[in-house]
Scaffold this active site. Structure first.
Site, short mmCIF file in Angstrom:
data_model
loop_
_atom_site.label_atom_id
_atom_site.label_comp_id
_atom_site.label_asym_id
_atom_site.label_seq_id
_atom_site.Cartn_x
_atom_site.Cartn_y
_atom_site.Cartn_z
N ASP A 64 -0.67 -7.50 1.65
CA ASP A 64 -0.03 -6.18 1.65
C ASP A 64 1.49 -6.36 1.75
OD1 ASP A 64 0.38 -3.46 1.68
OD2 ASP A 64 -0.26 -3.19 3.77
N SER A 119 4.52 2.40 8.04
CA SER A 119 4.11 1.33 7.13
C SER A 119 5.30 0.77 6.35
CB SER A 119 3.07 1.84 6.14
OG SER A 119 1.85 2.13 6.78
N GLY A 120 5.27 -0.54 6.14
CA GLY A 120 6.33 -1.20 5.38
C GLY A 120 7.50 -1.66 6.20
N HIS A 135 0.82 -1.22 0.00
CA HIS A 135 0.00 0.00 0.00
C HIS A 135 0.85 1.27 0.00
CE1 HIS A 135 0.56 0.11 4.48
NE2 HIS A 135 0.44 1.41 4.28
#
Length: 289
Positions: free
Chosen positions: A123, A220-221, A75
């Site tokens: 994801d 995120s990530g 994402h």
């Protein structure tokens, strides 16, 4: 400081991965986010910061998994030009002197073909660096959780990132990499807490249910990791949060062990090291490998 010990049933080495099993998950300088504290220099040598002109700097995290590949969340890249991304490795602070860091551009971005941007299922993304990196005390790959790994309720899990340290109107971003530890929350309990069947078998939850420690926007990530014997194993990818550190609102992570086949097929050679994580195994029975 660290010397990797192996239990035969814990370590999976597929073709061409031996070199990364010998080095993955080691944090030679390890001395021992929301609710976190500043990480020490070199504490998390696989941590990377992803930058893009679109966001005028850092926008997501990631983890180095081999000399030429980074793992992150799908994402993160919905509206980013692949060739504008700069990957910073060995970085602790977002400003100031960075004597130990390297940077690379991205040659290839691979988004999981079944990624669902509405549910965040699958994801996961892979970034191929423009050129390989040499490993140092400050830049090293993490080991990845292999198929059949088990992360039961309460498993201590470390999360790291440069994301917001508070939610709401008054946003705060740290200049220094943050670290904190949260326990795993089993999927059934996580779904009950979140009020819907949002969490699939491809996901993993973790949180302090009283609140105060969590990931947030900008994290995120990045990786969620747990220690097994003398190595660190990545269990999750920071995927989706719910109100950043609020009570009874677990963070949701992509479950790395579900994607061993996709990762190995996508990379093809010079593969990451995969380790079966099982907290029931006694490290005292490990033999030198």
């Amino acid at each position: 400081m660290w010397r990797l010990t192996y239990v035969a049933m814990l370590v999976i080495c597929v073709k061409d991965c031996l070199s990364h099993l010998n080095v993955c998950g080691h944090a030679p300088l390890y001395p021992r986010v929301v609710g976190g504290t500043d990480a020490h220099e070199g504490a998390w040598p696989w941590m990377v910061s992803l930058h893009s002109p679109k966001y005028k700097g850092h926008f997501c995290g990631g983890s180095l998994i081999s000399s030429g590949w980074v793992l992150s969340a799908a994402h993160c890249f919905s509206s980013v030009n692949t060739f504008s991304i700069i990957v910073y490795l060995g970085r602790r602070r977002q400003q100031g002197d960075h004597g130990h860091e390297l940077s690379r551009s991205v040659n290839t971005l691979l988004i999981h073909p079944s990624f669902n941007s509405d549910t965040y299922n699958n994801d996961i993304a892979l970034l191929r660096l423009s050129s390989s990196v040499n490993f140092t005390n400050y830049i090293r790959p993490v080991c990845l959780a292999a198929e059949s790994s088990d992360f039961p309720s309460g498993t201590s899990s470390w999360i790291t990132g440069w994301g917001q340290t508070a939610s709401g109107v008054n946003l705060s971003y740290p200049g220094t990499l943050q670290e904190t530890v949260v326990p795993v929350v089993i999927n059934s309990e996580c779904n009950n807490l979140l009020g819907a069947n949002l969490v699939t078998d491809n996901m993993l939850c973790a949180a302090l249910l009283q609140g105060g420690k969590d990931t947030c926007q900008g994290d995120s990530g990045g990786p969620m990791v747990s220690q097994q014997c003398s190595v660190w194993v990545q269990s999750g990818i920071i995927s989706r949060g719910h109100d950043c550190g609020q009570p009874s609102e677990p963070g949701v992570y992509t479950r790395v062990s579900q994607y061993q086949q996709w990762i190995t097929t996508s990379i093809g050679k010079n593969l990451p090291g995969f380790v079966i994580f099982n907290p029931q195994i006694s490290c005292s029975s490990a033999s030198q490998g």
